[in-house]
Enzyme design. Structure first.
Site, PDB file in Angstrom:
ATOM      1  CG  PHE A 149      -0.089   0.540   2.729  1.00 46.36           C
ATOM      2  CD1 PHE A 149      -0.136   1.444   2.759  1.00 46.36           C
ATOM      3  CD2 PHE A 149      -0.070  -1.201   3.537  1.00 46.36           C
ATOM      4  CE1 PHE A 149       0.510   1.828   4.016  1.00 46.36           C
ATOM      5  CE2 PHE A 149       0.750  -0.643   4.509  1.00 46.36           C
ATOM      6  CZ  PHE A 149       1.242   1.008   4.972  1.00 46.36           C
ATOM      7  CD  GLU A 176      -5.905  -5.576   1.084  1.00 45.14           C
ATOM      8  OE1 GLU A 176      -6.270  -6.912   1.897  1.00 45.14           O
ATOM      9  OE2 GLU A 176      -4.427  -6.242  -0.321  1.00 45.14           O
ATOM     10  CB  SER A 226       5.276  -7.164   6.150  1.00 43.22           C
ATOM     11  OG  SER A 226       4.620  -8.513   5.991  1.00 43.22           O
ATOM     12  CB  CYS A 281      10.946  -1.103   2.929  1.00 44.41           C
ATOM     13  SG  CYS A 281      11.417  -0.614   1.492  1.00 44.41           S
ATOM     14  CD  GLU A 382       8.715  -2.678   8.015  1.00 43.53           C
ATOM     15  OE1 GLU A 382       9.427  -2.015   7.624  1.00 43.53           O
ATOM     16  OE2 GLU A 382       8.439  -3.942   7.993  1.00 43.53           O
TER      17      GLU A 382
END
Length: 497
Positions: A149, A176, A226, A281, A382
């Protein structure tokens, strides 16, 4: 309410599952659209369409492929504001940040436009008497991309331009949570003249992901997301004999030495930690202050953090927008409270922040945590939000040991005026991307992006030369032709005479 459908065979295809996922405007908290989630049959239809298109696209000339990509690049440039607005509306990032995302994606489109020079192959002549050896690269077939996303336009463009330039056909499963930007890219590709079926989108959840990973006609899968899901993608894809590149999460450290320009370092820490609300990230999530720099550096970062303007992405005055969902906002906020309980000093607490007129939006202020223990969850996990941890290290050696002890190895940076220290750091640090006085060292399009350790699963990084290698397979051809002066053909087979 608008329903976002699939894109198969060059046109919209309505979903038939009866299952839908909400698409929110994170600034208002309101659901504005819904997404039709794919069935297994709909995924199969997209793959079958891509497989049929590959028969001609895989044999098309490089000139035809690049002509389409040049036109796509032209159209994308003309519609960049529109695409950025879609990103802001569904992701929440500010418009300038969204424009930057489109620009970085365009870098890979431009790389793909020059694919002719990247696929030239190699030739060695006269390796033996009248024997030549050539190496060529050919497309794989149908390849899939599963994207996150946080960069709904850029990350798909890290994948499909190179894939289709190399002669593959593509099936994209976007997030989504913010699917409209990639859907608009599909429309622009069609307008650019891309043949129907070369690029397809299936909207969906785990049902669609698992079917792409299992489908026998999907040759390769690219993923960004992830670490737990990256591990799952790799194992599932390999189980079904697919090539896979799966980029996972990160905990990126920014090392600040005592000789660094602390004002410059503080400015860069703010941009790297809180840009895009920390939902990237490559965000700097840990500053490692060496020696006696900590107090002054934390003071400078704190001063800047408190002045950041937070608001909706379509407000030109906003410097940081909301987070993607209410649930994610609450999870990020919980790390700040947990850090205080686990021994960290909360210098700036953004958990109670609201934006006037947008009280139902998924907003969170920026947080700064100092003297964070390496045992604290805020350091180990994270967080993927606007939370910056500061840890202290007495020496460079202590700092490098700390950074290399992380389970992740995505990106890292050093801030210093000492070239020798910088060179030592770039050789010793265990990370795939290193910045020297550059906090977010995302490579340009013709160098590949990817980390080490739990930040990458698979052998090849994304885009650049690694991306081209990933989307093609090598073939070596050895030839020997008779010399007409010999008066005949002798293939060298044994004879009974």
């Amino acid at each position: 309410m608008k329903t976002i459908s699939h894109w198969i065979g060059g046109k919209p295809v309505e979903g038939t599952s009866g299952r839908f996922s909400p698409v929110y405007n994170p600034a208002t908290g309101a659901q504005e659209k819904q997404l039709a989630l794919a069935t297994v049959d709909e995924v199969d239809a997209a793959v079958a369409t891509a497989n049929a298109a590959f028969e001609s696209w895989g044999q098309s000339s490089l000139a035809k492929r690049t002509a389409v990509l040049f036109k796509f690049r032209e159209l994308l440039d003309a519609h960049r504001d529109e695409v950025a607005a879609l990103i802001s509306a569904e992701h929440g990032k500010v418009h300038s940040d969204a424009l930057g995302e489109v620009a970085r994606g365009m870098e890979i489109v431009e790389l793909a436009c020059g694919i002719s020079t990247q696929l030239k192959g190699e030739l060695s002549t006269q390796v033996s008497t009248r024997v030549d050896v050539a190496s060529i690269r050919q497309p794989l077939g149908v390849v899939a991309g599963i994207t996150p996303f946080n960069f709904p336009a850029m990350v798909p463009m890290w994948m499909f331009p190179l894939a289709i330039a190399c002669g593959n056909t593509f099936v994209l499963k976007p997030s989504e949570k913010d699917p409209s930007a990639s859907y608009r890219l599909a429309e622009l590709l069609s307008e650019a003249g891309l043949p129907d079926g070369v690029f397809n989108i299936v909207q969906g959840d785990k049902v669609a992901v698992d079917r792409l990973l299992e489908h026998p006609d999907v040759a390769a899968v690219s993923f960004v997301g992830s670490t737990p899901i990256a591990k799952y993608i790799q194992l599932k894809a390999v189980e079904h004999d697919k090539r896979v590149q799966a980029l996972g999460g990160a905990k990126n450290h920014m090392l600040v030495l005592p000789d660094a320009d602390l004002d410059f370092a503080a400015d860069q820490a703010i941009n790297a930690a809180y840009g895009s609300a920390g939902e990237r990230c490559m965000a700097v999530s840990v500053v490692v202050a060496v020696g006696d720099t900590g107090d002054e550096l934390v003071g400078k970062i704190s001063e800047r953090a408190k002045s950041l303007r937070i608001g909706p992405g379509d407000d030109p005055a906003s410097e940081m927008g909301p987070l993607i969902t209410r649930e994610h906002r609450d999870k990020v906020a919980s790390y700040v409270a947990g850090a205080a309980e686990q021994g960290a000093e909360v210098v700036v607490d953004g958990t109670g922040h609201t934006v006037e007129g947008y009280e139902d939006g998924f907003f969170l202020g920026v947080s700064l945590l100092d003297k964070v223990p390496v045992t604290a969850d805020a350091y180990k996990d994270e967080i993927f939000g606007p939370v910056l941890c500061v840890v202290r290290a007495e020496t460079y050696e202590d700092a490098i040991k700390l950074i290399n002890g992380s389970r992740w190895g995505n990106g890292t940076a050093i801030f210093t005026r000492d070239g020798g220290a910088a060179r030592r750091f770039q050789m010793e640090v265990q990370a795939g991307m290193v910045g020297v006085n550059v906090p977010i060292p995302v490579p340009v399009g013709y160098h590949s992006f990817g980390g080490w350790k739990d930040s990458l699963f698979g052998d090849l990084h994304i885009y650049g030369n690694d991306g081209i290698a990933f989307y093609t397979q090598g073939k070596v051809i050895t030839t020997r032709w008779p010399d007409p002066a010999d008066g005949g053909i002798n293939l060298g087979f044994p004879s009974n005479s």
